[in-house]
Motif scaffolding. Structure first.
Motif, PDB file in Angstrom:
ATOM      1  N   PRO A   1       0.842  -1.206   0.000  1.00  0.00           N
ATOM      2  CA  PRO A   1       0.000   0.000   0.000  1.00  0.00           C
ATOM      3  C   PRO A   1       0.874   1.252   0.000  1.00  0.00           C
ATOM      4  O   PRO A   1       1.872   1.313   0.716  1.00  0.00           O
ATOM      5  CB  PRO A   1      -0.783  -0.108   1.316  1.00  0.00           C
ATOM      6  CG  PRO A   1      -0.585  -1.511   1.796  1.00  0.00           C
ATOM      7  CD  PRO A   1       0.710  -1.980   1.233  1.00  0.00           C
ATOM      8  N   SER A   2       0.503   2.239  -0.798  1.00  0.00           N
ATOM      9  CA  SER A   2       1.296   3.474  -0.830  1.00  0.00           C
ATOM     10  C   SER A   2       1.287   4.155   0.539  1.00  0.00           C
ATOM     11  O   SER A   2       2.227   4.858   0.902  1.00  0.00           O
ATOM     12  CB  SER A   2       0.778   4.426  -1.913  1.00  0.00           C
ATOM     13  OG  SER A   2      -0.561   4.753  -1.683  1.00  0.00           O
ATOM     14  N   LYS A   3       0.230   3.903   1.342  1.00  0.00           N
ATOM     15  CA  LYS A   3       0.149   4.476   2.685  1.00  0.00           C
ATOM     16  C   LYS A   3       1.324   3.998   3.558  1.00  0.00           C
ATOM     17  O   LYS A   3       1.889   4.751   4.346  1.00  0.00           O
ATOM     18  CB  LYS A   3      -1.180   4.063   3.337  1.00  0.00           C
ATOM     19  CG  LYS A   3      -1.613   5.018   4.458  1.00  0.00           C
ATOM     20  CD  LYS A   3      -2.769   4.481   5.284  1.00  0.00           C
ATOM     21  CE  LYS A   3      -3.974   4.093   4.457  1.00  0.00           C
ATOM     22  NZ  LYS A   3      -5.121   3.698   5.336  1.00  0.00           N
TER      23      LYS A   3
ATOM     24  N   GLN B   1      -2.022  -1.310  -8.346  1.00  0.00           N
ATOM     25  CA  GLN B   1      -3.140  -2.209  -8.067  1.00  0.00           C
ATOM     26  C   GLN B   1      -4.271  -1.394  -7.440  1.00  0.00           C
ATOM     27  O   GLN B   1      -4.164  -0.188  -7.271  1.00  0.00           O
ATOM     28  CB  GLN B   1      -2.681  -3.329  -7.133  1.00  0.00           C
ATOM     29  CG  GLN B   1      -1.479  -4.108  -7.644  1.00  0.00           C
ATOM     30  CD  GLN B   1      -1.733  -4.802  -8.973  1.00  0.00           C
ATOM     31  OE1 GLN B   1      -2.860  -5.198  -9.278  1.00  0.00           O
ATOM     32  NE2 GLN B   1      -0.700  -4.933  -9.801  1.00  0.00           N
ATOM     33  N   LYS B   2      -5.352  -2.071  -7.066  1.00  0.00           N
ATOM     34  CA  LYS B   2      -6.473  -1.318  -6.473  1.00  0.00           C
ATOM     35  C   LYS B   2      -6.073  -0.753  -5.112  1.00  0.00           C
ATOM     36  O   LYS B   2      -5.115  -1.233  -4.479  1.00  0.00           O
ATOM     37  CB  LYS B   2      -7.714  -2.201  -6.372  1.00  0.00           C
ATOM     38  CG  LYS B   2      -7.555  -3.449  -5.561  1.00  0.00           C
ATOM     39  CD  LYS B   2      -8.810  -4.295  -5.653  1.00  0.00           C
ATOM     40  CE  LYS B   2      -8.597  -5.592  -4.869  1.00  0.00           C
ATOM     41  NZ  LYS B   2      -9.656  -6.530  -5.058  1.00  0.00           N
ATOM     42  N   ASN B   3      -6.812   0.234  -4.658  1.00  0.00           N
ATOM     43  CA  ASN B   3      -6.575   0.891  -3.363  1.00  0.00           C
ATOM     44  C   ASN B   3      -5.173   1.493  -3.243  1.00  0.00           C
ATOM     45  O   ASN B   3      -4.547   1.416  -2.189  1.00  0.00           O
ATOM     46  CB  ASN B   3      -6.823  -0.088  -2.197  1.00  0.00           C
ATOM     47  CG  ASN B   3      -8.240  -0.622  -2.199  1.00  0.00           C
ATOM     48  OD1 ASN B   3      -9.158   0.073  -2.641  1.00  0.00           O
ATOM     49  ND2 ASN B   3      -8.421  -1.845  -1.760  1.00  0.00           N
ATOM     50  N   ARG B   4      -4.676   2.040  -4.345  1.00  0.00           N
ATOM     51  CA  ARG B   4      -3.391   2.755  -4.326  1.00  0.00           C
ATOM     52  C   ARG B   4      -2.259   1.909  -3.738  1.00  0.00           C
ATOM     53  O   ARG B   4      -1.492   2.356  -2.882  1.00  0.00           O
ATOM     54  CB  ARG B   4      -3.517   4.069  -3.551  1.00  0.00           C
ATOM     55  CG  ARG B   4      -4.378   5.112  -4.257  1.00  0.00           C
ATOM     56  CD  ARG B   4      -4.545   6.328  -3.389  1.00  0.00           C
ATOM     57  NE  ARG B   4      -3.258   6.809  -2.912  1.00  0.00           N
ATOM     58  CZ  ARG B   4      -2.513   7.731  -3.511  1.00  0.00           C
ATOM     59  NH1 ARG B   4      -2.938   8.274  -4.621  1.00  0.00           N
ATOM     60  NH2 ARG B   4      -1.371   8.125  -3.004  1.00  0.00           N
ATOM     61  N   ALA B   5      -2.193   0.680  -4.202  1.00  0.00           N
ATOM     62  CA  ALA B   5      -1.102  -0.206  -3.784  1.00  0.00           C
ATOM     63  C   ALA B   5      -0.278  -0.574  -5.014  1.00  0.00           C
ATOM     64  O   ALA B   5      -0.767  -0.483  -6.150  1.00  0.00           O
ATOM     65  CB  ALA B   5      -1.661  -1.452  -3.112  1.00  0.00           C
ATOM     66  N   TYR B   6       0.980  -0.971  -4.782  1.00  0.00           N
ATOM     67  CA  TYR B   6       1.890  -1.250  -5.891  1.00  0.00           C
ATOM     68  C   TYR B   6       2.397  -2.690  -5.835  1.00  0.00           C
ATOM     69  O   TYR B   6       2.705  -3.218  -4.767  1.00  0.00           O
ATOM     70  CB  TYR B   6       3.099  -0.308  -5.848  1.00  0.00           C
ATOM     71  CG  TYR B   6       2.727   1.117  -6.189  1.00  0.00           C
ATOM     72  CD1 TYR B   6       2.759   1.561  -7.509  1.00  0.00           C
ATOM     73  CD2 TYR B   6       2.329   2.013  -5.203  1.00  0.00           C
ATOM     74  CE1 TYR B   6       2.405   2.865  -7.836  1.00  0.00           C
ATOM     75  CE2 TYR B   6       1.971   3.326  -5.519  1.00  0.00           C
ATOM     76  CZ  TYR B   6       2.013   3.734  -6.840  1.00  0.00           C
ATOM     77  OH  TYR B   6       1.650   5.026  -7.160  1.00  0.00           O
TER      78      TYR B   6
END
Length: 236
Positions: free
Chosen positions: A120-122, A158-163
């Protein structure tokens, strides 16, 4: 305590880097600024964003620190004769040398990809704020690096701002392997590393490569062998 510098605050595309490296071999500093500003107009309409991107490109390929100039000069010599994947590796090396923020975020990505397939980018944003402080600039730069390397084909969104990681790129050229080793030793504060830590190094997570002792039997490197490992040091 002074805040750590960040600097990398714009999305940079691969063809921007290719163009900069190409022009850096033949143009003077003042001309570089003009030529880059003109070239970027096709992609960046805002003058401030364009100016900031020019600053980033110049720092990566033109106004490099004195300690990194020999690496830069060798990279520029190789540029016209190598494949796109190998050019990307050279951009990767020079960007890590120019921007510690970029290097630190890449390191975190490499570490995270060892533990999971999707990041997740978070998670990355939190890590960079721990390192560089709770600043808006840190958020902007984190996003700039992540969107840049996604556009270079290193990661996939990917979905939900994940890589997730794209397929690793193969590097076989001995000259490039030597340059990778030199970059790793330059970035490492002690300028010495076991050869095992050069291979599968988190900083080079997008690449599949194998640096061997024979690749380093050149005058730039000092090999210190013990019973269970070989240390590599840059000759002073």
């Amino acid at each position: 305590m002074m805040a750590k510098p960040i600097g990398f605050d714009q999305k940079v595309l691969l063809h921007h880097l290719d163009f900069t490296a190409n022009e850096a071999r033949r143009l003077q500093r003042k001309e570089m600024y003009e030529v880059l500003d003109n070239f970027l107009r096709a992609d960046i309409s805002g003058p401030k964003s364009r100016k900031n991107t020019v600053t980033i490109l110049m720092k990566i390929w033109y106004l490099v620190e004195e300690d990194h100039r020999l690496i830069r000069d060798r990279a520029l010599e190789m540029m016209p004769f190598i494949k796109p994947v190998e050019r990307l590796l050279l951009h990767w090396c020079m960007t890590m040398l120019a921007y510690p923020f970029f290097k630190d975020l890449v390191k975190e990505l490499g570490l995270q990809f060892r533990m999971q397939d999707v990041i997740p980018s978070k998670t990355l944003g939190s890590k960079m704020k721990n390192l560089y402080g709770e600043r808006r600039k840190v958020e902007v730069a984190t996003s700039a690096v992540l969107t840049s390397i996604k556009s270079w084909g290193i990661t996939e969104l990917q979905k939900n701002r994940a890589y997730s990681m794209a397929k690793k790129m193969e590097i076989h050229s001995q000259e490039l392997l030597q340059l990778m080793a030199e970059v790793l030793l330059t970035i490492n504060d002690s300028h010495i590393l076991p050869i095992e830590l050069m291979n599968n190094n988190v900083l080079f997570f997008p690449f599949h490569y194998d640096i061997s002792v024979s690749d380093l039997m050149k005058n730039k490197f000092e090999l210190i062998k013990s019973i269970d490992m070989t240390m590599v040091e840059l000759k002073s």
